[in-house]
Design a protein around this motif. Structure first.
Motif, mmCIF file in Angstrom:
data_model
loop_
_atom_site.group_PDB
_atom_site.id
_atom_site.type_symbol
_atom_site.label_atom_id
_atom_site.label_comp_id
_atom_site.label_asym_id
_atom_site.label_seq_id
_atom_site.Cartn_x
_atom_site.Cartn_y
_atom_site.Cartn_z
ATOM 1 N N ASN A 126 0.870 -1.173 0.000
ATOM 2 C CA ASN A 126 0.000 0.000 0.000
ATOM 3 C C ASN A 126 0.913 1.230 0.000
ATOM 4 N N ILE A 127 0.907 1.977 -1.092
ATOM 5 C CA ILE A 127 1.924 3.008 -1.317
ATOM 6 C C ILE A 127 1.298 4.396 -1.425
ATOM 7 N N LEU A 128 1.925 5.365 -0.774
ATOM 8 C CA LEU A 128 1.541 6.773 -0.905
ATOM 9 C C LEU A 128 2.660 7.526 -1.602
ATOM 10 N N VAL A 129 2.316 8.236 -2.676
ATOM 11 C CA VAL A 129 3.270 9.072 -3.394
ATOM 12 C C VAL A 129 2.898 10.530 -3.134
ATOM 13 N N ILE A 130 3.876 11.307 -2.671
ATOM 14 C CA ILE A 130 3.664 12.734 -2.399
ATOM 15 C C ILE A 130 4.231 13.519 -3.569
ATOM 16 N N GLY A 131 3.376 14.296 -4.244
ATOM 17 C CA GLY A 131 3.806 15.089 -5.380
ATOM 18 C C GLY A 131 3.207 14.582 -6.679
ATOM 19 N N ARG A 156 -0.489 19.214 -3.538
ATOM 20 C CA ARG A 156 -1.126 20.481 -3.145
ATOM 21 C C ARG A 156 -2.220 20.889 -4.124
ATOM 22 N N THR A 157 -2.018 20.597 -5.414
ATOM 23 C CA THR A 157 -3.060 20.860 -6.410
ATOM 24 C C THR A 157 -3.558 19.528 -6.961
ATOM 25 N N LEU A 172 -6.806 9.509 -4.999
ATOM 26 C CA LEU A 172 -6.304 10.865 -4.883
ATOM 27 C C LEU A 172 -6.711 11.410 -3.525
ATOM 28 N N LEU A 173 -5.731 11.856 -2.742
ATOM 29 C CA LEU A 173 -5.995 12.333 -1.390
ATOM 30 C C LEU A 173 -5.538 13.779 -1.222
ATOM 31 N N SER A 174 -6.243 14.520 -0.381
ATOM 32 C CA SER A 174 -5.737 15.824 0.039
ATOM 33 C C SER A 174 -4.579 15.590 0.995
ATOM 34 N N LEU A 175 -3.750 16.612 1.205
ATOM 35 C CA LEU A 175 -2.639 16.474 2.156
ATOM 36 C C LEU A 175 -3.152 16.120 3.542
ATOM 37 N N GLU A 176 -4.283 16.720 3.919
ATOM 38 C CA GLU A 176 -4.850 16.467 5.253
ATOM 39 C C GLU A 176 -5.285 15.005 5.389
ATOM 40 N N GLU A 177 -5.915 14.475 4.338
ATOM 41 C CA GLU A 177 -6.338 13.063 4.368
ATOM 42 C C GLU A 177 -5.125 12.141 4.440
ATOM 43 N N ILE A 205 5.079 16.686 4.201
ATOM 44 C CA ILE A 205 3.862 16.230 4.868
ATOM 45 C C ILE A 205 4.158 16.051 6.354
ATOM 46 N N SER A 206 3.146 16.218 7.199
ATOM 47 C CA SER A 206 3.345 15.985 8.631
ATOM 48 C C SER A 206 3.517 14.492 8.886
#
Length: 278
Positions: A126-131, A156-157, A172-177, A205-206
């Motif tokens: 289960n992978i999250l890519v930021i950007g 961010r967009t 597709l997730l928001s940064l907060e999600e 990301i936090s």
């Protein structure tokens, strides 16, 4: 006795002075006693076509393509590898006479690098890519082409991130999600420039909800240890910086140009020496 003509290669981009590509390729040429040289060539966006034409006329046998030309270069090619075509970006060009063929070694290079930290059941991860920039596009498309189904993207967009996941079951997730659900991922990958030398104290990301079972990967290699990776260490995570991706993508380019495999350990040592650490 005639001297063997010098084979010329390059990387083109804007900016380009920070590139370590000449260092690693020239180290390998030297080790392998090849009559070859690799340069960094500054090419602004508006001068891409004439500069590429000039490289061909000057006898260059191949070149790498970096920011901001990975998409625009496609319009100048005679042929594109199907994998690069699927990714929609090219980072390696092979010159054969006056003909140009484009490839993408970023995605496959990253995939090889990731196997170092997550060798088992990568397709089930289960992978999250930021950007959602060029590197993210290559990485996400490679995952999807390799059959990895659980891929989420946060940016961010939202618009650019939507394009990455088009035709897939990815989320597709928001940064907060993404921040709130960080603990559910097996691998979290930063593909943004947040954390580079110019922005050392920022994170993409936090990491408040990050857990130790997650592998934390940052494709930045300067600095070798970003704040994001430091926070991963503090949480007990396995981490990886951008050096493995950088050397694997370079090695694949080297092989496309020369037909020979370079010394990966020499490439790694060269990068670490230039950056003053491990």
């Amino acid at each position: 006795m005639f001297e063997q003509p010098l084979s010329k290669y390059a990387v083109i981009g804007d900016p380009i002075t920070q590139s370590l590509s000449p260092d690693i390729h020239n180290a390998c040429f030297h080790q392998m006693e090849m009559e070859a040289n690799y340069d960094a060539v500054h090419v602004r966006k508006e001068e891409l076509a004439p500069k590429v034409k000039s490289l061909i006329q000057s006898g260059y046998k191949g070149f790498n393509v970096t920011i901001p030309h990975k998409v625009d270069i496609i319009g100048l090619l005679d042929e594109i590898d199907p994998f690069a075509d699927a990714i929609g970006a090219v980072n390696t060009v092979v010159v054969e006479g006056s003909s140009l063929k484009g490839y993408n070694t970023d995605g496959p290079g990253f995939y090889q690098a990731l196997l170092q930290v997550h060798p088992f059941n990568l397709k089930e991860a289960n992978i999250l890519v930021i950007g959602a920039g060029g590197a993210a596009r290559a990485i996400v498309k490679t995952f999807l082409l390799k059959g990895i189904k659980k891929v989420s993207v946060t940016n961010r967009t939202a618009g650019k991130a939507e394009q990455l996941l088009e035709g897939s079951s990815g989320l597709l997730l928001s940064l907060e999600e993404a921040e709130a659900n960080l603990g559910q991922y097996d691998i979290v990958i930063n593909t943004t420039p947040i954390g580079m030398v110019q922005n050392l104290h920022a994170t993409p990301i936090s990491t408040e909800h990050l857990e130790s079972h997650t592998d934390v990967v940052d494709i930045i290699y300067n600095p070798l240890m970003t704040k994001f990776l430091k926070q991963g260490v503090e949480k007990g995570c396995t981490i990886q910086n951008g050096v493995p991706m950088f050397i694997y993508q370079a090695a694949l380019s080297f092989e496309l140009w020369t037909g020979m495999k370079p010394d990966l350990s020499l490439m790694k040592k060269t990068v670490e020496q230039k950056l003053g650490g491990k």
